[in-house]
Design a protein around this motif. Structure first.
Motif, PDB file in Angstrom:
ATOM      1  N   ASN A  54       0.832  -1.196   0.000  1.00  0.00           N
ATOM      2  CA  ASN A  54       0.000   0.000   0.000  1.00  0.00           C
ATOM      3  C   ASN A  54       0.868   1.248   0.000  1.00  0.00           C
ATOM      4  N   ILE A  56       1.316   3.467   2.305  1.00  0.00           N
ATOM      5  CA  ILE A  56       1.921   3.885   3.564  1.00  0.00           C
ATOM      6  C   ILE A  56       3.118   3.029   3.953  1.00  0.00           C
ATOM      7  N   ASN A 182      -7.571  -3.297   7.539  1.00  0.00           N
ATOM      8  CA  ASN A 182      -7.167  -1.941   7.158  1.00  0.00           C
ATOM      9  C   ASN A 182      -5.653  -1.859   7.135  1.00  0.00           C
ATOM     10  N   GLU A 183      -5.132  -0.825   6.509  1.00  0.00           N
ATOM     11  CA  GLU A 183      -3.695  -0.717   6.259  1.00  0.00           C
ATOM     12  C   GLU A 183      -2.848  -0.476   7.493  1.00  0.00           C
ATOM     13  N   VAL A 184      -3.421   0.119   8.527  1.00  0.00           N
ATOM     14  CA  VAL A 184      -2.619   0.463   9.703  1.00  0.00           C
ATOM     15  C   VAL A 184      -2.714  -0.572  10.815  1.00  0.00           C
ATOM     16  N   GLU A 193      -8.610   5.194   9.767  1.00  0.00           N
ATOM     17  CA  GLU A 193      -8.622   6.170   8.675  1.00  0.00           C
ATOM     18  C   GLU A 193      -7.853   7.435   9.055  1.00  0.00           C
ATOM     19  N   ARG A 196      -4.124   6.616   9.021  1.00  0.00           N
ATOM     20  CA  ARG A 196      -3.616   6.555   7.648  1.00  0.00           C
ATOM     21  C   ARG A 196      -3.387   7.949   7.093  1.00  0.00           C
TER      22      ARG A 196
END
Length: 365
Positions: A54, A56, A182-184, A193, A196
């Motif tokens: 991703n 991040i 989720n990405e984090v 959110e 991020r």
């Protein structure tokens, strides 16, 4: 093998390789025979940690495909050392040519250079790279499976803070299911959110952020730990501090407990369904260096990633003069989102080692 490349007493993990070498790998010795293991189980945990997924994380695109070389036959561990390897494929060593004489602020370049008489591999941090945490995950995935099938022990680690944004709710089962959605790696979608957005903002400025990982391990039996110098807290701390960027760890109430009175911080005993428990868990599941049967809770602080795109003042060791440096290459603006599976792995390795020492896991399943 460099001194310090192995951890554990009965279950021993040895890590090898460098960030930009041909491969990285792990040897896990002491795993009982008869444990069913599939490469896909190890791969799942590696996929949670790998880069390039991703915006991040670093855009270095490694497949991180694990290959088991020895110790597993017909899908089961044989009792012999389990050797696992990942072949590196996306190295860009030229990005580090300007680092041969200029010291990167916040990195191990200078002490490593002195310790190894400038023979250390400086590319991508070499032996000190966060890439080596993949070797922790290889061994940890097996330890995690061993604990689950023999003792029902499970560890869940997740992001509770990025920069100044915090997740402060009490986690529940449904939230645990959200960790890798989720990405984090934060259990709460709304907080994730915001985290991020904070990371992306730091990235745009050529900067980075740190954060905190919380880890909770359940179903740990009473009595694990070998005081004084091999207490459960001692060995967990040693394992966790092998992760690059870790700068702090606390158990239970941790530093906040120092502000309480004894009557506030003590965990009172009670009986639930015939089992002795405590009504609170300020001890974090460990008393006197020994597990007390309550969940083992830890909070781990990560510093901001040291490789940033901004120009910084440094020293040129060749000219012995002040210089400026702008770190090139592909780097994480925040390493925290990739840390939960690494923490899970090192906790599992440590607890499995102590379970073997205590005789809770028999030599043959």
């Amino acid at each position: 093998m460099l001194p310090g490349s192995s951890i554990g007493q009965h279950l021993v993990l040895t890590s090898f390789g460098e960030s930009h070498g041909k491969s990285i790998g792990a040897v896990l010795d002491g795993c009982p025979a008869g444990l069913e293991i599939d490469e896909k189980e190890i791969q799942t945990m590696l996929d949670f940690r790998k880069p390039g997924q991703n915006l991040i994380s670093t855009q270095r695109k490694e497949g991180d495909v694990v290959e088991i070389i020895s110790g597993v036959f017909r899908g089961y561990t044989t009792g012999s050392p389990i050797t696992m390897v990942i072949w590196n494929s996306d190295q860009k060593s030229k990005d580090y040519e300007n680092l041969r004489t200029k010291l990167r602020p916040g990195h191990s370049d200078y002490p490593a250079m002195i310790k190894y008489n400038q023979y250390n591999d400086y590319r991508g941090g070499g032996r000190f790279s966060g890439r080596l945490t993949a070797t922790h995950v290889m061994g940890g995935a097996i330890a995690r499976k061993l604990l689950k099938v023999t003792l029902g022990i499970e560890t869940n680690s997740y992001t509770t803070q990025i920069g100044k944004t915090k997740f402060e709710k009490k986690i529940n089962k449904k939230m645990i299911e959200n960790i890798y959605k989720n990405e984090v790696r934060c259990p709460d979608t709304n907080t994730a959110e915001k985290m991020r957005a904070d990371i992306m903002n730091a990235k745009k400025k050529g900067d980075s952020l740190g954060g905190i990982i919380e880890s909770v391990t359940t179903n740990v039996p009473v009595g694990l730990g070998e005081p004084i110098f091999d207490s459960l807290e001692s060995n967990l701390s040693k394992a966790i501090f092998s992760i690059p960027s870790v700068k702090g760890i606390e158990f239970g109430s941790g530093f906040a407990g120092s502000e309480l009175t004894g009557s506030q911080n003590n965990d009172l005993y009670s009986i639930k369904n015939g089992k002795i428990i405590t009504t609170t868990n300020n001890s974090g599941g460990i008393l006197g260096g020994i597990s007390n049967g309550m969940p083992i809770t830890m909070r781990i602080a990560f510093k901001p990633a040291s490789s940033i795109a901004q120009k910084q003042i440094t020293v040129d060791i060749k000219s012995k003069k002040k210089a400026t440096l702008q770190v090139k290459g592909r780097h994480d603006p925040c390493v925290v989102p990739r840390a939960p599976p690494v923490v899970d792995s090192l906790v599992a390795l440590t607890i499995a080692d102590h379970a073997l020492i205590a005789g809770k896991i028999k030599p043959v399943l």
